[in-house]
Enzyme design. Structure first.
Site: not given
Ligand code: NAD
Length: 266
Positions: A146, A159
């Site tokens: 990501s 995350y």
């Protein structure tokens, strides 16, 4: 003839979103797919979509963070289809993201759960997939990272750090097994308009995301799937160890881009 004809590919987290679109595209390109997800009902829905299009797929309930489950996932691929050529490590712990706040408020369970699924998961997938790939002369692994792994933000620190770990794992796998024919790359999406995202954020947020894309539109799961298929196939044979941003240019521009555009258009 598809670009993955005769190949066997596992896609984790393919019970919805990017994983589902990738599993469908991989099957469309001629590969047999193991649709692996912790959510068996979602995996079965994806399999039904693939079978309806004439593809080959099986559903496998798997918790990628759990070693015996990861091993069983790879064993299922070999038992059903006789070999393993590709692995898309795509699952992430999307369940704890709403509780993934800042460091001072960090609930350690959220941190550990993020690392378990997002970093240990891809590592375990590689641990059991690589020996099978070596038996057939090599393979290709694609990890879903990501943009969050490459920049700071005000929320979702667990995350983001976990995705930086995915980027590092990618380079280690590529380095350790490259000479034996195993390639490993990561794709790094920015914001992808999955059903889960579109249904859970406001229009104002969607407009904000879109304003920071260099493309006139946001990405769809199919846009990510297209790049994963390329990285799984022979056309990308000279690409390994890379983290490829598939993000409509989200990370390519100055942070002042949106304000500059507004000022110039005023
Ligand atoms: N959608 C975005 O904007 C975006 C942006 C950047 C990166 N990503 C990454 O893309 C990947 C897919 O996300 P998505 O947006 O399609 O989300 P999604 O929620 O639609 O799909 C995630 C899937 O992973 C499964 N899953 C969760 N934990 C699991 C586990 N332990 N074992 C097996 N399966 C598990 C879920 O059941 C779900 O089906 C993730 O790695 C995510 O971090 C998404």
């Amino acid at each position: 003839m598809g670009t993955l004809e005769g190949k066997v590919v596992i896609v984790t987290g393919s019970g919805s979103g990017i994983g589902r679109a990738t599993a469908q595209r991989v099957a469309h390109e001629g590969a047999s797919v193991v649709v692996a997800d912790i959510n068996l009902a979602g995996a079965e829905e994806t399999v039904a979509l693939i079978l309806a299009e004439g593809g080959a797929a099986i559903a496998q309930q798997a918790d990628v963070a759990d070693e015996s489950s990861a091993r069983a996932m790879v064993e299922a691929a070999v038992r059903e289809y006789g070999r393993l050529d590709g692995l898309h490590n795509n699952a992430a712990n999307v369940f704890v993201v709403p509780r993934d706040t800042d460091i001072v408020s960090m609930d350690i369970e959220v941190w550990d759960a993020s690392m378990a699924t997002n970093v240990r998961g891809p590592m375990l997938g590689c641990k059991y997939a690589i020996p099978e790939m070596l038996k057939v002369g090599g393979g290709s692994i694609v990890n879903t990272s990501s943009n969050a792994g490459q920049m700071g933000d005000l929320l979702r620190v667990a995350y983001g750090v976990s995705k930086a770990g995915v980027d590092s794992l990618t380079r280690y796998v590529a380095t350790m097994y490259g000479k034996q024919g195993v390639r490993c790359n990561a794709i790094s999406p920015g914001v992808v308009a999955t059903p889960a995202l579109v249904n859970n954020v406001s229009q104002a947020e969607l407009d904000m995301f879109e304003a920071h894309h260099l493309t006139p539109y946001m990405g769809l799961p199919e846009d990510i799937a297209a790049v994963v298929v390329f990285l799984l196939g022979a056309d990308s044979r000279f690409i390994t160890g890379q983290v490829i941003n598939v993000d409509g240019g989200m990370l390519a521009h100055t942070p002042l881009y949106q304000q500059m555009r507004s000022a110039m258009e005023a």
